[in-house]
Design a protein around this motif. Structure first.
Motif, mmCIF file in Angstrom:
data_model
loop_
_atom_site.group_PDB
_atom_site.id
_atom_site.type_symbol
_atom_site.label_atom_id
_atom_site.label_comp_id
_atom_site.label_asym_id
_atom_site.label_seq_id
_atom_site.Cartn_x
_atom_site.Cartn_y
_atom_site.Cartn_z
ATOM 1 N N ASP A 1 -12.156 3.267 5.373
ATOM 2 C CA ASP A 1 -11.167 4.042 4.636
ATOM 3 C C ASP A 1 -10.602 3.230 3.463
ATOM 4 N N LEU A 2 -11.482 2.728 2.629
ATOM 5 C CA LEU A 2 -11.162 1.990 1.398
ATOM 6 C C LEU A 2 -10.660 0.579 1.609
ATOM 7 N N LYS B 1 -16.788 4.307 12.119
ATOM 8 C CA LYS B 1 -16.614 5.650 11.581
ATOM 9 C C LYS B 1 -16.646 6.682 12.711
ATOM 10 N N LYS C 1 -0.653 11.908 0.713
ATOM 11 C CA LYS C 1 -1.411 12.937 1.421
ATOM 12 C C LYS C 1 -1.413 14.236 0.624
ATOM 13 N N LEU D 1 -2.311 -1.161 -3.477
ATOM 14 C CA LEU D 1 -3.338 -0.145 -3.243
ATOM 15 C C LEU D 1 -2.653 1.225 -3.218
ATOM 16 N N PRO E 1 -11.017 10.142 1.437
ATOM 17 C CA PRO E 1 -10.113 9.084 0.978
ATOM 18 C C PRO E 1 -10.495 8.621 -0.437
ATOM 19 N N LEU E 2 -9.485 8.493 -1.270
ATOM 20 C CA LEU E 2 -9.680 7.979 -2.637
ATOM 21 C C LEU E 2 -8.613 6.935 -2.888
ATOM 22 N N GLY E 3 -8.820 6.085 -3.869
ATOM 23 C CA GLY E 3 -7.747 5.139 -4.153
ATOM 24 C C GLY E 3 -8.034 4.250 -5.324
ATOM 25 N N LYS F 1 -3.419 4.858 -2.358
ATOM 26 C CA LYS F 1 -4.472 5.503 -1.584
ATOM 27 C C LYS F 1 -4.167 6.992 -1.449
ATOM 28 N N LEU G 1 -11.852 3.270 -5.824
ATOM 29 C CA LEU G 1 -12.253 3.278 -4.427
ATOM 30 C C LEU G 1 -12.486 4.706 -3.990
ATOM 31 N N LYS G 2 -13.614 4.912 -3.354
ATOM 32 C CA LYS G 2 -13.907 6.262 -2.880
ATOM 33 C C LYS G 2 -14.560 6.140 -1.516
ATOM 34 N N GLY G 3 -13.987 6.859 -0.558
ATOM 35 C CA GLY G 3 -14.569 6.839 0.789
ATOM 36 C C GLY G 3 -15.559 7.971 0.949
ATOM 37 N N GLU G 4 -16.086 8.042 2.141
ATOM 38 C CA GLU G 4 -16.978 9.157 2.441
ATOM 39 C C GLU G 4 -16.153 10.328 2.946
ATOM 40 N N GLU H 1 -2.651 4.919 10.343
ATOM 41 C CA GLU H 1 -3.580 3.847 9.962
ATOM 42 C C GLU H 1 -4.253 3.286 11.222
ATOM 43 N N LYS I 1 -5.263 10.590 0.435
ATOM 44 C CA LYS I 1 -6.051 11.224 1.488
ATOM 45 C C LYS I 1 -6.026 12.718 1.222
ATOM 46 N N LYS J 1 0.832 -1.185 0.000
ATOM 47 C CA LYS J 1 0.000 0.000 0.000
ATOM 48 C C LYS J 1 0.877 1.250 0.000
ATOM 49 N N THR K 1 0.326 5.350 0.587
ATOM 50 C CA THR K 1 -0.660 6.362 0.986
ATOM 51 C C THR K 1 -0.087 7.748 0.693
#
Lengths: 221, 411
Positions: free
Chosen positions: B67-68, B99, A14, A71, A61-63, A73, A40-43, B11, A75, A10, A12
């Motif tokens: 978170d994905l 959450k 930022k 992955l 968060p996107l990825g 990712k 992938l899309k978070g809230e 994380e 943020k 992964k 990540t």
């Protein structure tokens, strides 16, 4: 600097939306949430709002997953723009891989813009970021409002600056995606250098951007 | 205590995300919801809630994502038939809790980070303030010192001025008086000598008048008692001559004293100066005290004699004024260890202990208004210090005061 997690395969990254209070940072991120369709899309997580003002930060968060199974990712954070929250801004900015500076185009906001930009430069230095190489995109937002600086005026003033300029209206949605893509373009070379995206993961810049933005991957790049 | 900061953007594991929630209560809620045995396990296999023993066949294993990514699983035993909707509801509930936990975790971590950074900023400001405070303190101290120095300088300048003026006026007065008296005393002395020789001549006539003169003349001689007159006349003249000698000596002393304004140094025997000062002061003092001199052998001293005379005079007058009844002022001089010592001891009333530390302060006086300037001892000390010496004062109420001057003799 982006986090590289070998065990969980992964990376990540930022990204931070910076700028003066009420310039539209949160709106930018909300629009991105609605516009983008990555793997992938978070809230959006908002921490915390007080009268619709960001108190800590917003986080989107996107990825996407590479074909090699990694992955990637993202943020996306926004900082609180109000002057009093400097310590929070500094904390959000730390370890950032790229910044979109959201300026307010209104004529009355010139001083706020420049103070905030100066604050970005100061805080970048304080959290150990090299401002000279930090990927940065400058977005002049609120183009839909009256009493704004003209594009020529802005371009004249920023002609000596090395960063891409984008004109936007986050509320309407114009320029938002463009700013984000410009930032991804600025961030990619450093990531590629650090994690060999092209060599190891077969992701060129355009594929990288398409994957994040969520456009069909017609011609891998 | 140092609060460890994990970073609001670190994380989070399933355990982190559900950290605020009681396992028992979560378990109770889940069993009601699922109506079945279940387990909530983290990605790394840690049990968060539910059955402690792993299920043999976990056919129902639904990923819990945050978170994905998947951070854990909700497991139920496959043999028990579970309503799909119930399962989804349980997962949703867990994800909602996660959450909310994430929000809490991030907010609190951010809060700690911000508070810490604010605290560090405060500490930095505090340190800067302390530094500037100490700088100002040092400045203030310096200022205070400089003011004191200036005051001291002004004081001493004032005293010197006062002294110079006093000396000059005394000098002028003394010089004037000496000059005016010198002339008449000269001719009085010479007249007296002439008168004495005339008396001698008259006396030579006495025997002749008594042997050769007529009865009338001899009777008149006897009636007038001229034998006595001639003897007494001689005695009177002798006394007057010694009196005018004394006046002449006073004049000479005054002249010496009038040299106070001379700036040049001179080599003098201080015993002479002391004698001269005693003569000058004798009139003022004789009614109050008897002066006893015990002058030892002194080397010549290069000094400003006029100034030292002023010191001796000041001290003598002070001593005399300390007398309630007639007393004694004893002046001793000696020389030892390269220093001339001059001790002036009186049998006066003494100085109260509380006044002793202040006697050298300018304008400090215990006398009535108009009686003293409060500068005598101040000026005296200045003069002695200017000569490289120092003063000692010892006093006892009802016994008297002793002032001792020490003056170094430089080869």
């Amino acid at each position: 600097m982006a986090e590289f997690d070998e065990i969980n395969r992964k990376i990540t990254i930022k990204l931070v939306y910076y700028g003066p209070a009420m310039s539209g940072k949160t709106t930018n991120v909300m629009q991105l949430h609605d516009m983008l369709a990555p793997d992938l899309k978070g809230e959006i997580m908002t921490l915390e709002t007080q009268n619709d003002r960001t108190l800590f930060f917003d986080l989107l968060p996107l990825g996407f997953r590479t074909q090699s199974g990694w992955l990637i990712k993202f943020k996306l954070y926004t900082v609180p723009g109000q002057v009093v929250h400097d310590a929070t801004r500094k904390a959000v900015l730390s370890r950032a891989d790229g910044v979109v500076f959201v300026a307010d185009s209104q004529r009355s906001q010139g001083i706020n813009n420049s103070e905030s930009f100066q604050n970005l430069e100061d805080n970048a230095r304080r959290v150990g970021l090299d401002f000279d190489v930090l990927p940065l995109v400058v977005q002049f937002n609120k183009r839909d409002l009256p009493h704004i600086l003209s594009e020529t005026e802005i371009q004249d003033r920023w002609s000596a600056a090395p960063w891409p300029l984008v004109f936007a209206s986050a509320l309407v949605g114009t320029g938002v995606k463009e700013s984000f893509i410009k930032l991804l373009e600025a961030v990619y070379p450093a990531l590629n250098k650090a994690f060999s995206l092209q060599e190891t993961h077969q992701i060129g810049m355009s594929a990288f951007i398409r994957a994040v933005v969520g456009e069909p991957d017609g011609n891998p790049g | 205590m140092e609060i460890p900061v994990r970073g609001y953007d670190s994380e989070l594991s399933l355990r982190d995300l559900l950290s605020g929630i009681s396992e028992d209560r979560l378990g109770a809620v889940m069993s009601v919801l699922l109506d079945s045995k279940f387990r909530v396990v983290a990605e790394n296999g840690d049990l968060i809630a539910g059955e402690t023993i792993a299920f043999n066949e976990a056919s129902n294993r639904i990923s819990l994502s945050y978170d994905l990514e998947s951070v854990g699983y909700l497991e139920t035993i496959s043999t028990e038939k579970i309503d799909e909707a119930k399962l989804r509801a349980a997962v949703n509930l867990l994800q909602l809790l996660m959450k909310s936990g994430a929000r809490y975790f991030m907010a609190s971590e951010m809060h700690i980070e911000v508070v810490k950074s604010d605290y560090e900023e405060l500490q930095r400001k505090h340190a800067a303030l302390l530094e500037s405070e100490s700088r100002y303190k040092a400045l203030a101290e310096q200022l205070d010192e400089r003011v004191k120095e200036q005051v001291k300088m002004i004081d001493s300048a004032q005293r010197q001025l006062y002294q110079a003026e006093k000396m000059a006026s005394i000098g002028q007065l003394a010089a004037g008086v000496a000059h005016e008296i010198n002339n008449p005393i000269g001719f009085i002395k010479s007249n007296l000598s002439a008168a004495q020789s005339y008396v001698k001549k008259c006396r030579s006539m006495a025997d002749l008048v008594k042997s050769e003169g007529g009865e009338k003349l001899v009777n008149a001689w006897k009636t007038a008692d001229l034998d006595f007159v001639l003897n007494d006349f001689d005695a009177l003249l002798q006394e007057s001559i010694s009196g005018s000698d004394r006046v002449a000596r006073i004049v000479a002393d005054l002249k010496g004293f009038s040299n106070v304004d001379q700036a040049e140094e001179e080599s003098v025997n201080l015993n002479d100066n002391i004698r001269s000062v005693c003569n000058v002061a004798a009139n003022q003092i004789s009614s109050q005290a008897e002066i006893v001199l015990e002058l030892g052998e002194l080397p010549m001293l290069r000094c400003f004699p006029g100034q030292l005379n002023q010191v001796f005079l000041n001290l003598l007058l002070n001593a005399a004024q300390a007398m309630k009844t007639r007393g004694e002022i004893r002046i001793k001089t000696n020389f030892s260890n390269g220093k001339i010592g001059i001790q002036i001891a009186d049998t006066g009333s003494g100085i109260p202990a509380e006044a002793l530390p202040r006697i050298f302060d300018p304008f400090f006086t215990t006398r009535d208004v108009g009686q003293g300037t409060g500068l005598g001892l101040t000026v005296s000390r200045d003069v002695i210090m200017a000569h490289g010496g120092f003063l000692e004062v010892a006093s006892e109420i009802g016994v008297g005061t002793t002032v001792t001057i020490y003056l170094p003799v430089v080869e």
